[in-house]
Design a protein around this motif. Structure first.
Motif, short mmCIF file in Angstrom:
data_model
loop_
_atom_site.label_atom_id
_atom_site.label_comp_id
_atom_site.label_asym_id
_atom_site.label_seq_id
_atom_site.Cartn_x
_atom_site.Cartn_y
_atom_site.Cartn_z
N THR A 80 0.91 -1.27 -0.05
CA THR A 80 0.14 0.12 -0.03
C THR A 80 0.99 1.01 -0.14
O THR A 80 1.92 1.32 0.94
N ASP A 81 0.63 2.18 -0.74
CA ASP A 81 1.55 3.44 -0.99
C ASP A 81 1.14 4.26 0.43
O ASP A 81 -0.12 4.60 0.53
N SER A 82 2.22 4.24 1.12
CA SER A 82 1.71 5.07 2.44
C SER A 82 1.36 6.63 2.25
O SER A 82 0.80 7.16 3.34
N MET A 83 1.48 7.13 1.25
CA MET A 83 1.02 8.54 0.87
C MET A 83 -0.49 8.66 0.76
O MET A 83 -0.96 9.41 1.10
N ASN A 84 -0.86 7.56 -0.03
CA ASN A 84 -2.43 7.83 -0.56
C ASN A 84 -3.21 6.81 -0.53
O ASN A 84 -4.29 6.60 -1.06
N GLY A 85 -2.55 5.65 0.24
CA GLY A 85 -3.51 4.29 0.20
C GLY A 85 -3.59 3.60 -0.91
O GLY A 85 -4.37 2.46 -1.14
N ASP A 86 -2.97 3.73 -2.21
CA ASP A 86 -3.16 3.26 -3.37
C ASP A 86 -2.57 1.72 -3.21
O ASP A 86 -1.36 1.52 -2.34
N GLN A 87 -3.10 0.64 -3.85
CA GLN A 87 -2.54 -0.67 -3.75
C GLN A 87 -1.84 -0.82 -5.21
O GLN A 87 -2.16 -0.75 -6.18
N LEU A 88 -0.50 -1.03 -4.76
CA LEU A 88 0.39 -1.14 -5.75
C LEU A 88 1.23 -2.51 -5.88
O LEU A 88 1.40 -3.22 -4.96
N THR A 89 2.02 -2.80 -6.95
CA THR A 89 2.61 -4.24 -7.19
C THR A 89 3.78 -4.15 -7.86
O THR A 89 3.78 -3.22 -9.01
N LEU A 90 4.92 -4.57 -7.75
CA LEU A 90 6.21 -4.61 -8.45
C LEU A 90 5.82 -5.51 -9.64
O LEU A 90 5.25 -6.49 -9.23
N ARG A 91 5.93 -5.16 -10.84
CA ARG A 91 5.54 -6.07 -11.74
C ARG A 91 6.24 -7.54 -11.98
O ARG A 91 7.34 -7.59 -11.69
N PRO A 92 5.18 -8.32 -12.16
CA PRO A 92 5.71 -9.86 -12.12
C PRO A 92 5.82 -10.29 -13.47
O PRO A 92 6.35 -11.41 -13.70
N GLU A 93 5.36 -9.50 -14.61
CA GLU A 93 5.67 -9.86 -15.70
C GLU A 93 5.44 -8.54 -16.79
O GLU A 93 4.98 -7.35 -15.99
N ALA A 94 5.87 -8.37 -17.91
CA ALA A 94 5.76 -7.24 -18.70
C ALA A 94 4.54 -6.95 -19.45
O ALA A 94 4.27 -5.73 -19.70
N THR A 95 3.84 -8.01 -19.86
CA THR A 95 2.95 -7.77 -20.86
C THR A 95 1.81 -6.86 -20.53
O THR A 95 1.37 -5.92 -21.24
N ALA A 96 1.13 -7.08 -19.15
CA ALA A 96 0.02 -6.52 -18.80
C ALA A 96 0.19 -4.80 -18.73
O ALA A 96 -0.22 -3.98 -19.04
N GLY A 97 1.62 -4.04 -18.27
CA GLY A 97 2.21 -2.94 -18.27
C GLY A 97 2.20 -2.40 -19.68
O GLY A 97 1.79 -1.22 -19.75
N ILE A 98 2.69 -3.16 -20.59
CA ILE A 98 2.64 -2.71 -21.96
C ILE A 98 1.27 -2.37 -22.61
O ILE A 98 1.08 -1.31 -23.05
N VAL A 99 0.44 -3.23 -22.35
CA VAL A 99 -0.95 -3.20 -22.86
C VAL A 99 -1.67 -1.87 -22.17
O VAL A 99 -1.99 -1.22 -22.74
#
Ligand code: ATP
Ligand code: MG
Length: 436
Positions: A80-99
């Protein structure tokens, strides 16, 4: 040493070969050679480079990869981003981010794109040889092409990468191919699978029972030896594929056949993400134990729409760089040496300004020269020159300098003799030092 900080388990430093290390991870020279080769091969096929962020919204991977995939269920580094509570993830693969990026920038507006990127991915897995928590992938995507031509192009492009790296297809790496069909065909197969596994419920392990109704296809991918016989007898998707799907598959195969690329159709080849359809493939090796897949990919025509974009066909693959380089090391394949052409031995400090000026001219002329820094006896400097792997020592001795010369001493060829070169005309002899 107890207060010494260490890297996180499963996350590795990639270091120069001169740094001794206990594990067998590739050194940075091998790494750079791979990157250079990739740039060259992919450039020849017209693929363009892009970079996307390492951190994305958790929702992107949940929506993109599927809720009941191994990655989303248990492998993601989410916070969780401590500044704003956003749920974040270190990318486990690249395709989703590219799309995500292509949808966000409406990137296919002017037509299809061929893209590639390279960088770290993060998965919370049990670290072992060839399996890490931070690992690097080469990721290639062809977006907006319906195939099968571009599916075959990607596979052939990987083959040419293998060839350039010295790997022999069919011997060091083998291609496995399958078609996952279209969603309706998979639905029919899925229903048949559930019925089959339900009829044999007593033979299912815990994992399989859990997946029976959520993701029965993944049961086929089980690594449990006790379930192999059951899985062998399960209904095969191939028998549920319609004429259009078969024509697509035949289209890929026709190109591979014509190119003389041998492959095995593996009806049990399924991939870890939900987004795949039609063509899927893996390049596998027997040399890395159970971490045998060095490259895997396939078509994912539904992902753009699933991530809120206009529908667009797409196909791509991910290649595990650590695994590939481990394989290259294990096979003892020849790799280009990264030693400097010459090592500069500098007799006394007074000679330094003149010597360094000459070295600058050599480098400007494209020659890799390493300077001995920090002084010391000629003997110790020659030892370093030898250890550097350089083919020549450039000896800046008092006698030579007095004549406006530097001595060029071959280090690897006992028959070759030392020559004197004029400092006033470095550009005139620099070419002699360039690698053949
Ligand atoms: P596996 O079945 O070995 O877990 P995967 O199907 O999860 O692989 P993909 O998501 O297809 O792997 O990723 C593409 C490639 O990235 C793999 O073929 C492999 O070479 C590499 N890879 C995947 N996970 C790891 C990891 N934890 N450590 C190192 N390389 C990995
Ligand atoms: Mg995995």
């Amino acid at each position: 040493m107890s207060n010494v900080l260490k890297a996180i388990k499963g996350m590795n430093d990639i270091l120069p070969g001169s740094v001794p290390r206990k594990d067998k991870l590739p050194d940075s020279a091998l790494w750079q050679w791979f990157e250079t080769t990739v740039r060259s091969v992919l450039g020849r096929y017209g693929y363009q480079y892009l970079l996307t962020p390492i951190v994305e919204s958790t929702a992107l991977f949940v929506r993109g990869l599927g809720e009941v995939t191994d990655i989303v269920e248990k492998e993601m580094y989410s916070f969780t981003d401590s500044m704003n509570g956003d749920q974040l993830t270190l990318r486990p693969e690249a395709t989703a981010g590219i799309v995500r990026a292509m949808v966000e920038h409406n990137a296919l507006y002017n037509g299809p794109l061929r893209l590639w990127t390279l960088g770290p991915m993060f998965r919370h897995e049990r670290p072992q040889k060839g399996r890490y928590r931070q690992f690097n992938q080469l990721d290639v995507e062809a977006l907006g092409f319906a195939g099968p031509d571009v599916d075959a192009e990607l596979i052939l492009m990987v083959r040419s990468l293998w060839r350039e790296l010295g790997l022999v297809e069919g011997q060091h790496v083998r291609l496995e191919l399958n078609s996952l069909g279209q969603p309706a065909e998979r639905q029919a197969h899925r229903a048949a699978l559930i019925a089959y596994f339900e009829a044999h419920a007593d033979q299912l392990d815990e994992d399989a029972r859990r997946r029976l109704h959520s993701n029965p296809l993944r049961i086929l991918d089980t690594k449990n030896p006790a379930m192999q016989a059951l899985v062998e007898g399960a209904p095969q998707l191939m028998d549920f594929l319609g004429p259009e799907t078969l024509a697509h598959f035949d289209g890929v195969r026709a190109v591979l056949d014509a190119a003389g690329l041998a492959y095995r159709v593996n009806p049990r080849l399924v991939r870890g993400m939900d987004y795949y359809n039609l063509t899927v493939f893996e390049w596998v090796t027997d040399q890395l134990g159970s971490q045998g897949t060095v490259c895997g990919g396939g078509r994912y025509d539904g992902l753009f729409e699933q991530l809120g974009g206009k529908p667009a066909p797409a196909v791509g693959f991910g290649l595990g760089i650590e695994r590939l380089l481990l394989l290259i090391q294990e096979l003892g394949l020849p790799v280009p040496d990264s030693a400097p052409a010459a090592y500069a031995v500098i007799g006394d400090a007074a000679a330094l300004p003149q010597a360094m000026l000459a070295l600058e001219s050599l480098r400007a002329a494209g020659v890799a020269v390493q300077m001995h820094a920090g002084g010391g006896s000629m003997k110790s400097q020659f030892k370093k020159a030898d250890a550097s792997g350089a083919r020549y020592a450039l000896v800046f001795g008092a006698d030579e300098l007095a004549q406006g010369m530097v001595a060029l001493k071959p280090l690897r060829d006992a028959a070759a003799t030392q020559t004197l070169k004029p400092l006033a005309d470095v550009a005139g002899w620099a070419h002699e030092l360039r690698k053949p």
